[in-house]
Design an enzyme around this catalytic site. Sequence first.
Site, PDB file in Angstrom:
ATOM      1  N   LYS A  72       0.932  -1.260  -0.144  1.00  0.00           N
ATOM      2  CA  LYS A  72       0.017   0.180  -0.049  1.00  0.00           C
ATOM      3  C   LYS A  72       0.735   1.251   0.068  1.00  0.00           C
ATOM      4  O   LYS A  72       0.623   2.324  -0.698  1.00  0.00           O
ATOM      5  CB  LYS A  72      -0.791   0.067   1.409  1.00  0.00           C
ATOM      6  CG  LYS A  72      -1.713   1.106   1.289  1.00  0.00           C
ATOM      7  CD  LYS A  72      -2.770   1.339   2.602  1.00  0.00           C
ATOM      8  CE  LYS A  72      -3.494   2.650   2.364  1.00  0.00           C
ATOM      9  NZ  LYS A  72      -4.297   2.791   3.907  1.00  0.00           N
ATOM     10  N   HIS A 187       7.566   9.419  21.135  1.00  0.00           N
ATOM     11  CA  HIS A 187       7.875   9.792  22.462  1.00  0.00           C
ATOM     12  C   HIS A 187       7.195  10.442  23.413  1.00  0.00           C
ATOM     13  O   HIS A 187       7.379  11.632  23.936  1.00  0.00           O
ATOM     14  CB  HIS A 187       9.354  10.623  22.367  1.00  0.00           C
ATOM     15  CG  HIS A 187      10.305  10.319  23.215  1.00  0.00           C
ATOM     16  ND1 HIS A 187      10.726  11.079  24.232  1.00  0.00           N
ATOM     17  CD2 HIS A 187      10.999   9.243  23.318  1.00  0.00           C
ATOM     18  CE1 HIS A 187      11.899  10.606  24.717  1.00  0.00           C
ATOM     19  NE2 HIS A 187      11.892   9.455  24.508  1.00  0.00           N
ATOM     20  N   HIS A 222      14.818  20.851  19.980  1.00  0.00           N
ATOM     21  CA  HIS A 222      13.833  19.734  19.960  1.00  0.00           C
ATOM     22  C   HIS A 222      14.588  18.859  18.787  1.00  0.00           C
ATOM     23  O   HIS A 222      15.775  18.656  18.827  1.00  0.00           O
ATOM     24  CB  HIS A 222      12.418  20.018  19.593  1.00  0.00           C
ATOM     25  CG  HIS A 222      11.504  19.148  19.701  1.00  0.00           C
ATOM     26  ND1 HIS A 222      11.756  17.632  20.402  1.00  0.00           N
ATOM     27  CD2 HIS A 222      10.353  18.912  19.238  1.00  0.00           C
ATOM     28  CE1 HIS A 222      10.907  17.146  20.034  1.00  0.00           C
ATOM     29  NE2 HIS A 222       9.564  17.682  19.513  1.00  0.00           N
ATOM     30  N   ILE A 256      25.215  22.545  24.850  1.00  0.00           N
ATOM     31  CA  ILE A 256      25.898  21.841  23.839  1.00  0.00           C
ATOM     32  C   ILE A 256      24.794  20.831  23.301  1.00  0.00           C
ATOM     33  O   ILE A 256      24.193  20.043  23.893  1.00  0.00           O
ATOM     34  CB  ILE A 256      26.934  20.718  24.796  1.00  0.00           C
ATOM     35  CG1 ILE A 256      27.747  21.683  25.680  1.00  0.00           C
ATOM     36  CG2 ILE A 256      27.794  19.851  23.761  1.00  0.00           C
ATOM     37  CD1 ILE A 256      28.599  22.570  25.014  1.00  0.00           C
ATOM     38  N   PHE A 259      22.538  17.143  23.876  1.00  0.00           N
ATOM     39  CA  PHE A 259      22.956  16.703  25.266  1.00  0.00           C
ATOM     40  C   PHE A 259      21.784  17.018  26.142  1.00  0.00           C
ATOM     41  O   PHE A 259      21.246  18.001  26.025  1.00  0.00           O
ATOM     42  CB  PHE A 259      24.171  16.994  25.948  1.00  0.00           C
ATOM     43  CG  PHE A 259      25.567  16.427  25.455  1.00  0.00           C
ATOM     44  CD1 PHE A 259      25.798  15.538  26.138  1.00  0.00           C
ATOM     45  CD2 PHE A 259      26.213  16.690  24.381  1.00  0.00           C
ATOM     46  CE1 PHE A 259      26.905  14.384  25.736  1.00  0.00           C
ATOM     47  CE2 PHE A 259      27.199  15.905  23.755  1.00  0.00           C
ATOM     48  CZ  PHE A 259      27.596  14.609  24.444  1.00  0.00           C
ATOM     49  N   HIS A 261      18.130  16.044  28.369  1.00  0.00           N
ATOM     50  CA  HIS A 261      16.779  15.757  27.957  1.00  0.00           C
ATOM     51  C   HIS A 261      15.752  16.307  29.243  1.00  0.00           C
ATOM     52  O   HIS A 261      16.007  16.191  30.150  1.00  0.00           O
ATOM     53  CB  HIS A 261      16.471  14.097  27.847  1.00  0.00           C
ATOM     54  CG  HIS A 261      15.462  13.564  27.144  1.00  0.00           C
ATOM     55  ND1 HIS A 261      14.299  13.418  27.817  1.00  0.00           N
ATOM     56  CD2 HIS A 261      15.368  13.569  25.864  1.00  0.00           C
ATOM     57  CE1 HIS A 261      13.261  13.247  26.692  1.00  0.00           C
ATOM     58  NE2 HIS A 261      13.949  13.072  25.561  1.00  0.00           N
ATOM     59  N   ASP A 312      19.985  12.343  19.598  1.00  0.00           N
ATOM     60  CA  ASP A 312      20.271  13.250  18.421  1.00  0.00           C
ATOM     61  C   ASP A 312      21.669  13.109  18.176  1.00  0.00           C
ATOM     62  O   ASP A 312      22.237  13.185  17.296  1.00  0.00           O
ATOM     63  CB  ASP A 312      19.664  14.877  18.613  1.00  0.00           C
ATOM     64  CG  ASP A 312      18.489  14.827  18.291  1.00  0.00           C
ATOM     65  OD1 ASP A 312      17.779  14.186  17.502  1.00  0.00           O
ATOM     66  OD2 ASP A 312      17.904  15.924  18.780  1.00  0.00           O
TER      67      ASP A 312
HETATM   68  C1  LIG Z   1      14.843  14.444  20.265  1.00  0.00           C
HETATM   69  C2  LIG Z   1      14.842  15.552  21.402  1.00  0.00           C
HETATM   70  O1  LIG Z   1      13.956  16.483  20.945  1.00  0.00           O
HETATM   71  S1  LIG Z   1      15.943  15.400  22.480  1.00  0.00           S
HETATM   72  C3  LIG Z   1      16.307  17.137  23.032  1.00  0.00           C
HETATM   73  C4  LIG Z   1      17.213  17.596  21.813  1.00  0.00           C
HETATM   74  N1  LIG Z   1      17.787  19.056  22.152  1.00  0.00           N
HETATM   75  C5  LIG Z   1      19.068  19.208  22.441  1.00  0.00           C
HETATM   76  O2  LIG Z   1      20.014  18.336  22.522  1.00  0.00           O
HETATM   77  C6  LIG Z   1      19.346  20.606  22.870  1.00  0.00           C
HETATM   78  C7  LIG Z   1      20.344  20.741  24.110  1.00  0.00           C
HETATM   79  N2  LIG Z   1      19.500  20.388  25.367  1.00  0.00           N
HETATM   80  C8  LIG Z   1      18.648  21.230  25.929  1.00  0.00           C
HETATM   81  O3  LIG Z   1      18.551  22.320  25.372  1.00  0.00           O
HETATM   82  C9  LIG Z   1      18.082  20.703  27.196  1.00  0.00           C
HETATM   83  O4  LIG Z   1      18.741  19.607  27.765  1.00  0.00           O
HETATM   84  C10 LIG Z   1      16.502  20.324  26.773  1.00  0.00           C
HETATM   85  C11 LIG Z   1      15.838  21.377  26.041  1.00  0.00           C
HETATM   86  C12 LIG Z   1      16.590  18.989  25.859  1.00  0.00           C
HETATM   87  C13 LIG Z   1      15.791  19.920  28.267  1.00  0.00           C
HETATM   88  O5  LIG Z   1      15.628  21.158  28.726  1.00  0.00           O
HETATM   89  P1  LIG Z   1      15.525  21.181  30.403  1.00  0.00           P
HETATM   90  O6  LIG Z   1      14.501  20.072  30.855  1.00  0.00           O
HETATM   91  O7  LIG Z   1      14.917  22.530  30.878  1.00  0.00           O
HETATM   92  O8  LIG Z   1      16.632  20.939  30.882  1.00  0.00           O
HETATM   93  P2  LIG Z   1      17.369  20.614  32.576  1.00  0.00           P
HETATM   94  O9  LIG Z   1      16.126  21.010  33.350  1.00  0.00           O
HETATM   95  O10 LIG Z   1      17.759  19.317  32.789  1.00  0.00           O
HETATM   96  O11 LIG Z   1      18.542  21.607  32.585  1.00  0.00           O
HETATM   97  C14 LIG Z   1      19.178  21.507  33.960  1.00  0.00           C
HETATM   98  C15 LIG Z   1      20.503  22.361  33.866  1.00  0.00           C
HETATM   99  O12 LIG Z   1      21.398  21.877  32.938  1.00  0.00           O
HETATM  100  C16 LIG Z   1      21.610  22.678  31.680  1.00  0.00           C
HETATM  101  N3  LIG Z   1      21.652  22.086  30.438  1.00  0.00           N
HETATM  102  C17 LIG Z   1      20.567  21.384  30.014  1.00  0.00           C
HETATM  103  N4  LIG Z   1      21.082  20.907  28.847  1.00  0.00           N
HETATM  104  C18 LIG Z   1      22.185  21.308  28.678  1.00  0.00           C
HETATM  105  C19 LIG Z   1      23.123  21.292  27.453  1.00  0.00           C
HETATM  106  N5  LIG Z   1      22.812  20.555  26.345  1.00  0.00           N
HETATM  107  N6  LIG Z   1      24.299  21.713  27.592  1.00  0.00           N
HETATM  108  C20 LIG Z   1      24.843  22.476  28.567  1.00  0.00           C
HETATM  109  N7  LIG Z   1      23.941  22.592  29.796  1.00  0.00           N
HETATM  110  C21 LIG Z   1      22.481  22.008  29.735  1.00  0.00           C
HETATM  111  C22 LIG Z   1      20.525  23.769  31.796  1.00  0.00           C
HETATM  112  O13 LIG Z   1      20.816  24.985  31.029  1.00  0.00           O
HETATM  113  C23 LIG Z   1      20.346  23.937  33.243  1.00  0.00           C
HETATM  114  O14 LIG Z   1      21.026  24.444  33.864  1.00  0.00           O
HETATM  115  P3  LIG Z   1      20.682  25.772  34.723  1.00  0.00           P
HETATM  116  O15 LIG Z   1      20.216  24.840  36.026  1.00  0.00           O
HETATM  117  O16 LIG Z   1      21.859  26.436  35.212  1.00  0.00           O
HETATM  118  O17 LIG Z   1      19.508  26.515  34.422  1.00  0.00           O
HETATM  119  O1  LIG Z   2      10.505  13.755  24.652  1.00  0.00           O
HETATM  120  C1  LIG Z   2      11.192  14.926  24.364  1.00  0.00           C
HETATM  121  O2  LIG Z   2      11.115  15.728  25.257  1.00  0.00           O
HETATM  122  C2  LIG Z   2      11.869  15.217  23.189  1.00  0.00           C
HETATM  123  C3  LIG Z   2      11.753  14.034  22.025  1.00  0.00           C
HETATM  124  O3  LIG Z   2      10.811  14.187  21.028  1.00  0.00           O
HETATM  125  C4  LIG Z   2      12.556  12.943  22.105  1.00  0.00           C
HETATM  126  O4  LIG Z   2      13.321  12.781  22.822  1.00  0.00           O
HETATM  127  O5  LIG Z   2      12.255  11.992  21.252  1.00  0.00           O
END
Ligand SMILES: CC(=O)SCCNC(=O)CCNC(=O)[C@H](O)C(C)(C)COP(=O)(O)OP(=O)(O)OC[C@H]1O[C@@H](n2cnc3c(N)ncnc32)[C@H](O)[C@@H]1OP(=O)(O)O
Ligand SMILES: O=C([O-])CC(=O)C(=O)O
Length: 375
Positions: A72, A187, A222, A256, A259, A261, A312
């Site tokens: 399909k 997810h 994201h 970074i 990294f 979640h 990622d």
């Molecule tokens: C498939 C996906 O969507 S997975 C996510 C993909 N996104 C990324 O890789 C972008 C980088 N990562 C991030 O921005 C974040 O980790 C997110 C958006 C994924 C999650 O955000 P939050 O739940 O708000 O993160 P969290 O509460 O764990 O953060 C805690 C602390 O770690 C820090 N931190 C979180 N991620 C990172 C990172 N990748 N690099 C450096 N520091 C980080 C935050 O700034 C925060 O610092 P603070 O307490 O001084 O403010």
């Molecule tokens: O669940 C989340 O916050 C981000 C996401 O989509 C994944 O990690 O696949």
Amino acid sequence: MSSDKKLGGAGLRGQVAGQTALCTVGTQGSGLNYRGYDVDDLADNCIFEEVAHLILKGHLPTQAELDTYQAKLHGLRDLPEELKAGLELIPAGAHPMDVMRTGVSLLGNLEPETDFSQQADVVDRILSLLPAIVVYWYRFSHDGVRIDTNTGAATIGGHFLHMLHDKPASKLHEKVMNVSLILYAEHEFNASTFNGRVAASTLTDIHSVITGAIGTLRGPLHGGANEAAMEMIEQWSSPDEAEAAILEKLKNKELIMGFGHAVYKERDPRNAIIKKWSEALAKDVGDDVLFPVSVRVEAVMKREKNMFCNADFFHASAYNFMGIPTGLFTPIFVMSRVTGWAAHAFEQRANNRIIRPSAEYTGPEHRAVEPIDQR
Ligand SMILES: CC(=O)SCCNC(=O)CCNC(=O)[C@H](O)C(C)(C)COP(=O)(O)OP(=O)(O)OC[C@H]1O[C@@H](n2cnc3c(N)ncnc32)[C@H](O)[C@@H]1OP(=O)(O)O
Ligand SMILES: O=C([O-])CC(=O)C(=O)O
């Protein structure tokens, strides 16, 4: 695997915003389950179409059901002429995620969902066409060719690579694409899916649900993180250079990419899986830079911040080793996550109440409008 991440405060973190039978994140088995199955089990034993069937239709298919489903999907790979014409208008400099968003939106005008009884067929059509939408545009705008989107490739992952590279994908590449599409498929209430559920709760059409979700996935916090991770790691020519740069970034409090979640606390269960395949691809292409650089970045982030790679990070090197341009990384995520978005929309439609939370007001006190000449 249990998740003890402290969930509170902004971003609706940790708040239960609805029910789902589709997926658990950080609570059962290896850490990510689709309808009860561990994602690593699915990645080891299935092709993506089996997992799409599981997510969209409720169960893993029998061989006969899979054959019917794949036949399909193969039959739905032709882009409508009007859609090709629309894609040809989009400039080469556009972001491929914007092309995906526009492609789905235009498809919604050409083949609208006029009744929810059509939802399964409309989603199968979108699932079939997403690789063609982005690759047709990419090859036309970058290489000046109008590709044939009937490749004969058995799987969606192989079909994508075949259209991109003008030849059938190797067994290794097709396997990695299947694994990748399975890892990204669903997810729970992530940002793009939640966006989709909010849209679905208004009883809008499925193309609107998917279009909004694509726009939400595009952001670097994201799905866009796989591209951002690639742009970061490709700057470094050795692990030592990467380590020095990461330390500098951390000193400057930079994020970074790839990294951390919002839900997982200690590890993202998808990382070990895609890392293993990235390593296999690195061997296949004879890489001695990108993979070692990625491994060092992972180690430095663990040592310095106790942070782990999300899904990622190692996708960046894996896709690069398969010759996929960086701009097409997040569109692959769309080709996969469309199954989760659609299944959530179906769940929402089946038991709907419009999603409409409240806000805490922080603006000015009540006041009267001043006449315009007195403001
Ligand atoms: C498939 C996906 O969507 S997975 C996510 C993909 N996104 C990324 O890789 C972008 C980088 N990562 C991030 O921005 C974040 O980790 C997110 C958006 C994924 C999650 O955000 P939050 O739940 O708000 O993160 P969290 O509460 O764990 O953060 C805690 C602390 O770690 C820090 N931190 C979180 N991620 C990172 C990172 N990748 N690099 C450096 N520091 C980080 C935050 O700034 C925060 O610092 P603070 O307490 O001084 O403010
Ligand atoms: O669940 C989340 O916050 C981000 C996401 O989509 C994944 O990690 O696949």
